[in-house]
Design a protein around this motif. Structure first.
Motif, PDB file in Angstrom:
ATOM      1  N   GLY A   1       0.804  -1.211   0.000  1.00 19.29           N
ATOM      2  CA  GLY A   1       0.000   0.000   0.000  1.00 19.29           C
ATOM      3  C   GLY A   1       0.837   1.262   0.000  1.00 19.29           C
ATOM      4  O   GLY A   1       0.388   2.318  -0.468  1.00 19.29           O
ATOM      5  N   ALA A   2       2.067   1.183   0.508  1.00 16.08           N
ATOM      6  CA  ALA A   2       2.940   2.358   0.515  1.00 16.08           C
ATOM      7  C   ALA A   2       3.308   2.766  -0.902  1.00 16.08           C
ATOM      8  O   ALA A   2       3.319   3.955  -1.246  1.00 16.08           O
ATOM      9  N   GLU A   3       3.640   1.785  -1.760  1.00 11.02           N
ATOM     10  CA  GLU A   3       3.941   2.101  -3.158  1.00 11.02           C
ATOM     11  C   GLU A   3       2.711   2.627  -3.887  1.00 11.02           C
ATOM     12  O   GLU A   3       2.818   3.517  -4.739  1.00 11.02           O
ATOM     13  N   LEU A   4       1.546   2.066  -3.565  1.00 13.95           N
ATOM     14  CA  LEU A   4       0.323   2.549  -4.205  1.00 13.95           C
ATOM     15  C   LEU A   4       0.066   4.006  -3.821  1.00 13.95           C
ATOM     16  O   LEU A   4      -0.285   4.832  -4.681  1.00 13.95           O
ATOM     17  N   ALA A   5       0.247   4.342  -2.550  1.00 18.83           N
ATOM     18  CA  ALA A   5       0.074   5.728  -2.113  1.00 18.83           C
ATOM     19  C   ALA A   5       1.059   6.650  -2.820  1.00 18.83           C
ATOM     20  O   ALA A   5       0.714   7.771  -3.230  1.00 18.83           O
ATOM     21  N   ASP A   6       2.303   6.187  -2.986  1.00 21.25           N
ATOM     22  CA  ASP A   6       3.306   6.986  -3.686  1.00 21.25           C
ATOM     23  C   ASP A   6       2.893   7.234  -5.135  1.00 21.25           C
ATOM     24  O   ASP A   6       3.044   8.341  -5.663  1.00 21.25           O
ATOM     25  N   LEU A   7       2.348   6.203  -5.793  1.00 23.09           N
ATOM     26  CA  LEU A   7       1.874   6.351  -7.174  1.00 23.09           C
ATOM     27  C   LEU A   7       0.723   7.350  -7.235  1.00 23.09           C
ATOM     28  O   LEU A   7       0.689   8.221  -8.114  1.00 23.09           O
ATOM     29  N   PHE A   8      -0.224   7.235  -6.302  1.00 23.67           N
ATOM     30  CA  PHE A   8      -1.342   8.186  -6.258  1.00 23.67           C
ATOM     31  C   PHE A   8      -0.854   9.617  -6.067  1.00 23.67           C
ATOM     32  O   PHE A   8      -1.328  10.544  -6.729  1.00 23.67           O
ATOM     33  N   GLU A   9       0.076   9.800  -5.136  1.00 24.65           N
ATOM     34  CA  GLU A   9       0.582  11.146  -4.847  1.00 24.65           C
ATOM     35  C   GLU A   9       1.287  11.737  -6.071  1.00 24.65           C
ATOM     36  O   GLU A   9       1.088  12.903  -6.420  1.00 24.65           O
ATOM     37  N   ALA A  10       2.133  10.925  -6.720  1.00 25.50           N
ATOM     38  CA  ALA A  10       2.887  11.413  -7.876  1.00 25.50           C
ATOM     39  C   ALA A  10       1.947  11.775  -9.024  1.00 25.50           C
ATOM     40  O   ALA A  10       2.068  12.855  -9.629  1.00 25.50           O
ATOM     41  N   TYR A  11       1.003  10.885  -9.336  1.00 28.66           N
ATOM     42  CA  TYR A  11       0.056  11.157 -10.417  1.00 28.66           C
ATOM     43  C   TYR A  11      -0.755  12.417 -10.133  1.00 28.66           C
ATOM     44  O   TYR A  11      -0.935  13.274 -11.007  1.00 28.66           O
ATOM     45  N   THR A  12      -1.245  12.548  -8.909  1.00 28.53           N
ATOM     46  CA  THR A  12      -2.085  13.696  -8.563  1.00 28.53           C
ATOM     47  C   THR A  12      -1.328  15.004  -8.711  1.00 28.53           C
ATOM     48  O   THR A  12      -1.856  15.989  -9.251  1.00 28.53           O
TER      49      THR A  12
END
Length: 310
Positions: A197-208
């Protein structure tokens, strides 16, 4: 590892890749969610096992389960290839589901964890920047021939959501959660990967952050937004910016969508449009949609889809 699920209540009165993680703290949620039967979302991939579930029980009519967020995120370990295949996929023409896995396991008795198997899942609310958990509803699939109202346009083996059972989870975006994301770069290349979930959050943050810089200030409002925003996608494809790359540079003549979003070693995300269905901003959890969850030895692995929709 043992992932604890504190289950407050379940159901209705009437009625491969293995990821390592740490044990999360667990607390019951303070309020239940009522049953809904919103149509599911499309899917295209598969999760993996870990360990066991420790349920606690109580009796109320609503389902509510909490996996409490931890106080800090574990160090990210990177994305790895996954060969998971979901047991069911949504049929675009009808909204029904079909697959080799058949229906989900039978609904558990109130207060007990779900049996191992594949279930559909959806977000109860979208992710917002800075959020360290996701509110997720898990629902079982049942054959259309068994459901009280059947399914529209059904084939004999098609399924849809069972309205009599649901499970609500507060899922931390940290190293205790395992996710699989199906992306898309080109037709002959897999972009299905597993991480925490940490990598998923990082992907969400970067995309946003990148979307807010590249697209949000330049989106045209309706009624002219459709054509203008398609032209905007072509402009960005011609001059890549902020992780957004044109299809022709990654997969010439694919005709899958104008753009891809590329972030470090995360799956490449296909962008068939740069707006949501109403012509507004395309948020992270609209592009990377939650489709389902696989329970193995009681442990959930959450499956997300950001690939091709026909």
């Amino acid at each position: 590892m043992i992932l604890g699920l504190a289950i407050v209540a379940c159901g209705d009165d009437d009625s491969t890749s293995t990821a390592d993680s740490t044990t999360p703290s667990v607390q019951p949620s303070t309020s239940g969610q009522s049953s809904t039967t919103d149509p599911p979302v499309p899917t295209d991939s598969e999760p993996s096992p870990t360990d066991a579930t420790t349920p606690t029980t109580s009796s109320t009519a609503d389902t509510s389960t909490s996996i409490a967020p931890t106080t800090s995120r574990a160090p990210t370990s990177g994305w790895t290839a996954s060969d998971f295949v979901p047991a069911a996929s949504v049929m675009g023409y009808s909204g029904n589901w079909a697959g080799l896995g058949g229906p989900s396991p039978a609904a558990p008795p109130p207060g007990q964890a779900p049996s191992d198997g594949y279930y559909v899942a959806r977000l109860l609310e979208p992710w917002i920047p800075g959020a360290d958990s996701l509110a997720i509803r898990v629902e079982r699939l049942e054959l259309c021939t068994v459901l009280p109202d059947g399914c529209e346009y059904m084939e004999a083996d098609e399924m849809n959501v069972d309205p009599t059972w649901q499970l609500d989870l507060d899922v931390p975006l940290d190293g205790t959660t395992t996710v699989i994301v199906q992306g898309f770069r080109c037709w002959d290349e897999s972009q299905q990967k597993q991480a925490t979930g940490a990598e998923l959050a990082d992907l969400f943050e970067a995309y946003t952050a990148d979307y807010a810089t590249v697209f949000a200030p330049r989106l045209a409002p309706p009624p002219d937004g459709g054509t203008a925003n398609w032209e905007l996608a072509q402009q960005v494809a011609a001059s890549p910016a902020g992780g957004f790359v044109g299809e022709q540079s990654l997969c010439p003549d694919a005709l899958a969508g104008p753009l891809r979003y590329v972030h470090e070693d995360a799956p490449v995300l296909l962008m068939q449009t740069v707006t949501d269905g109403d012509g507004g901003t395309l948020d992270a959890t609209e592009l990377v949609g939650l489709d389902g969850v696989q329970f193995t030895d009681g442990v959930p692995v959450f499956y997300y889809y950001a690939g091709f929709y026909s």
